[in-house]
Design an enzyme around this catalytic site. Sequence first.
Site: not given
Ligand code: AMP
Ligand code: ZN
Length: 109
Positions: A45, A3, A93, A97, A95, A29, A82, A6
């Site tokens: 997680h 993940c 995982h 936004h 989160h 992001d 989401n 994580c």
């Molecule tokens: P979701 O579509 O709600 O699962 O959002 C996942 C978000 O994680 C997206 O906006 C990606 O741009 C962001 N994301 C993915 N990998 C990374 C990373 N390594 N560092 C920062 N943001 C990330």
């Molecule tokens: Zn995780």
Amino acid sequence: MNCIFCKIAKGEINARVVYENDKAMAFYDINPQAPIHILIIPKKHYENLFEEIDKEDAMAILDCVKSVVKSLNIQHYRLVSNAGKGAGQEVFHLHLHLLTGREFPAKTV
Ligand code: AMP
Ligand code: ZN
């Protein structure tokens, strides 16, 4: 478990961290959808908000939002989570936004 969030929480992958405590973390992001686009995660997680979240972790992510808002002097923001593929979730995982720095003319709710 493979993940990415994580790994960020453990410091194994770099992120632009805005705020961190023992239970939660906020970082920028990599593909911002607004001038300021910050992700807030619990360090533990959980897939998403369908899961039973420990009260301390639930409070920790909300406190994390407040700390970010205060430290960056944010005046308004939109908070989105989401939950599930159908909602566009790509990283499984939990989160939040936090989006700000622009107008939000297209209200979805
Ligand atoms: P979701 O579509 O709600 O699962 O959002 C996942 C978000 O994680 C997206 O906006 C990606 O741009 C962001 N994301 C993915 N990998 C990374 C990373 N390594 N560092 C920062 N943001 C990330
Ligand atoms: Zn995780």
